[in-house]
Scaffold this motif. Sequence first.
Motif, short mmCIF file in Angstrom:
data_model
loop_
_atom_site.label_atom_id
_atom_site.label_comp_id
_atom_site.label_asym_id
_atom_site.label_seq_id
_atom_site.Cartn_x
_atom_site.Cartn_y
_atom_site.Cartn_z
N PRO A 193 0.81 -0.70 0.14
CA PRO A 193 0.25 -0.22 0.12
C PRO A 193 0.65 1.13 -0.18
CG PRO A 193 -0.19 -1.11 2.22
CD PRO A 193 0.72 -1.93 1.11
N THR A 194 0.56 2.41 -0.76
CA THR A 194 0.96 4.02 -0.61
C THR A 194 0.04 4.82 0.31
OG1 THR A 194 1.43 3.71 -2.64
CG2 THR A 194 1.47 5.41 -1.79
N VAL A 195 0.64 4.99 1.32
CA VAL A 195 0.56 5.34 3.27
C VAL A 195 1.14 6.59 2.70
CG1 VAL A 195 0.39 5.52 5.49
CG2 VAL A 195 0.92 3.34 4.22
N SER A 196 -0.44 7.81 3.21
CA SER A 196 -0.51 8.90 3.17
C SER A 196 -0.04 9.25 4.61
CB SER A 196 -1.45 10.40 2.48
OG SER A 196 -2.42 9.73 3.33
N ASP A 197 0.37 10.61 4.74
CA ASP A 197 1.06 11.71 5.87
C ASP A 197 -0.44 11.81 6.58
OD1 ASP A 197 3.46 11.44 5.55
OD2 ASP A 197 3.84 13.86 4.59
N ILE A 198 -0.44 12.02 7.94
CA ILE A 198 -1.52 12.47 9.09
C ILE A 198 -2.15 13.80 8.80
CG2 ILE A 198 -2.87 11.48 11.26
CD1 ILE A 198 -0.83 9.36 11.98
N SER A 226 -4.85 8.51 4.15
CA SER A 226 -5.03 7.85 2.81
C SER A 226 -4.00 6.30 2.61
CB SER A 226 -5.24 8.84 1.78
OG SER A 226 -5.48 7.92 0.62
N VAL A 227 -4.53 5.47 2.64
CA VAL A 227 -3.83 3.80 2.52
C VAL A 227 -4.56 3.57 0.54
CG1 VAL A 227 -3.39 1.42 2.85
CG2 VAL A 227 -3.63 2.62 4.32
N GLN A 228 -4.05 3.63 0.03
CA GLN A 228 -4.24 3.30 -1.32
C GLN A 228 -3.77 2.62 -2.58
OE1 GLN A 228 -4.97 6.94 -2.73
NE2 GLN A 228 -3.21 7.54 -3.45
N ASP A 229 -3.17 2.04 -3.30
CA ASP A 229 -2.60 1.22 -4.20
C ASP A 229 -2.38 -0.25 -3.88
OD1 ASP A 229 -3.61 3.45 -5.85
OD2 ASP A 229 -1.38 4.39 -5.78
N PHE A 230 -2.86 -1.34 -3.30
CA PHE A 230 -2.40 -2.34 -2.33
C PHE A 230 -3.65 -3.64 -3.03
CE2 PHE A 230 -5.93 -0.22 0.14
CZ PHE A 230 -6.72 -1.07 0.40
N TYR A 231 -2.79 -4.47 -3.18
CA TYR A 231 -2.97 -5.96 -3.72
C TYR A 231 -2.68 -7.08 -2.76
CZ TYR A 231 -5.07 -10.06 -6.28
OH TYR A 231 -6.31 -10.81 -6.71
N PRO A 232 -3.77 -7.42 -2.05
CA PRO A 232 -4.85 -7.94 -2.16
C PRO A 232 -5.49 -7.13 -1.82
CG PRO A 232 -4.38 -9.72 -1.19
CD PRO A 232 -2.19 -9.20 -1.98
N LYS A 233 -6.97 -7.16 -1.64
CA LYS A 233 -8.34 -6.07 -0.70
C LYS A 233 -7.91 -5.91 0.77
CE LYS A 233 -12.06 -8.49 -1.26
NZ LYS A 233 -13.95 -8.77 -2.09
N ASP A 234 -7.61 -7.07 0.99
CA ASP A 234 -7.67 -7.43 2.75
C ASP A 234 -6.58 -6.24 3.46
OD1 ASP A 234 -9.44 -8.95 2.05
OD2 ASP A 234 -8.17 -10.87 2.10
N ILE A 235 -6.56 -5.80 4.15
CA ILE A 235 -5.76 -4.41 4.80
C ILE A 235 -6.87 -4.55 6.20
CG2 ILE A 235 -6.58 -3.36 3.86
CD1 ILE A 235 -4.03 -1.75 3.48
N THR A 236 -5.89 -4.41 7.00
CA THR A 236 -5.62 -3.65 8.51
C THR A 236 -5.34 -2.66 8.65
OG1 THR A 236 -6.24 -6.30 9.68
CG2 THR A 236 -6.01 -4.53 10.76
N VAL A 237 -5.43 -1.80 9.46
CA VAL A 237 -5.32 -0.47 9.57
C VAL A 237 -5.83 -0.65 11.03
CG1 VAL A 237 -5.34 1.95 9.14
CG2 VAL A 237 -5.74 0.85 7.44
N THR A 238 -4.62 0.38 11.84
CA THR A 238 -4.53 0.49 13.16
C THR A 238 -4.29 1.73 13.33
OG1 THR A 238 -4.29 -2.02 13.67
CG2 THR A 238 -3.88 -0.50 16.10
N TRP A 239 -5.08 2.77 14.41
CA TRP A 239 -3.89 3.56 15.03
C TRP A 239 -4.05 3.41 16.11
CZ3 TRP A 239 -4.87 8.26 12.81
CH2 TRP A 239 -5.51 9.25 11.36
N ARG A 240 -2.89 4.41 16.55
CA ARG A 240 -2.01 4.50 18.30
C ARG A 240 -2.17 6.19 18.62
NH1 ARG A 240 -0.70 -0.53 19.75
NH2 ARG A 240 -0.07 -1.94 17.97
N ARG A 241 -2.59 6.02 19.96
CA ARG A 241 -1.90 7.63 20.84
C ARG A 241 -0.23 7.32 21.12
NH1 ARG A 241 -4.57 11.70 22.47
NH2 ARG A 241 -6.62 9.95 22.17
#
Length: 347
Positions: free
Chosen positions: A291-296, A313-328
């Motif tokens: 994936p291509t990950v943008s700045d926050i 933004s998370v884009q341009d990845f394959y396959p479609k299954d993806i997990t995004v985790t935010w942390r403080r």
Amino acid sequence: MAQCSCGVTEVDDAGLSAAEVALIVITVIVLVLLALFWFFSGKQMEEMLGKAIQRETPFQCSCHLVSPLVPLKLVQGDLGSVKCILVGWRLGLVTQQWFIKDQQIKLDSQQGGCEDGVSLPLNSPSGYRLKTDPPKIDLFWTVTPVTLQFTPSQADHEGAVCRCRVRHRLTRRSVERIVTLQSIFIRPQISDIEKISDDTNAKVKLQIRADKFHPQDISFTWSVAGEKVTSESAEISDNSNRTFSAVSICPVPLSKVQDPGFKASVVIEHQSVGKLETLATQESLDQLSPPTVSDIQVSEFKGLGQPCTLICSVQDFYPKDITVTWRRVTGDEQRPIRAKTVTPERG
């Protein structure tokens, strides 16, 4: 009674002899032939240098003619050049001064003449080099091509004025030519063909990117199994460094992509490179695409103590299954936080 006798002398007034007439005729013919030779040789030289050559009065300067400066296609990072042609006699006494943006490019102390046929390195800072090709010697003059070589960059050379001043050390007369360097081309950085969707009930979308190119005009031509297909209009965006990026997407029926002999190609056409072709097969499309990950970025902030919305933004990845985790992050401590994932719909 004395007698006086008078003698009469006859003078031959028959005119010029045949030999004298023949000599005059031969002289006139020779002069006419020389004049014609000079005229047609001059016309030939002007055609060689181009109609835009500014005429100099013969023998005003020992370098009779200097062609206009001609920059070849300038591509950032590649060896570029500006050319001209010197025509005259005793070109070994001719010196040259070159300028970029009114800054003189100083030659090394050991300078060869125009008739030496050698390459002369120029001083720092820009890494220029002056190349003098072997001269062509004619009956009345010498023709010497001269090339200023350098590696162009958009920041330093686009719109810059280049000047060449030619001076003869004997007559001390000089001729100057000027040219403005126009657009500096930048080659696009081409990605592989990637699969950006894999919906079993719809078409598979293939994508290719071209990044950091200049000028803006670019075209994408897609082919599947050797036949041209219709693609979506390319999206072109501006970059902060005066370059452009483009994305081209082509929908392809899933049945064709699943064919073991599937092949797709894209021909990219740009002024900097002409035409480039990129190929993809079923095997290459099935490879993982990171994936291509943008700045926050801050989407909404009303003030201290109020909720703040952040976007990544998370884009341009394959396959479609993806997990995004935010942390403080607080000091050395990291705690997961709840976030909402939004998947944009593609037309």
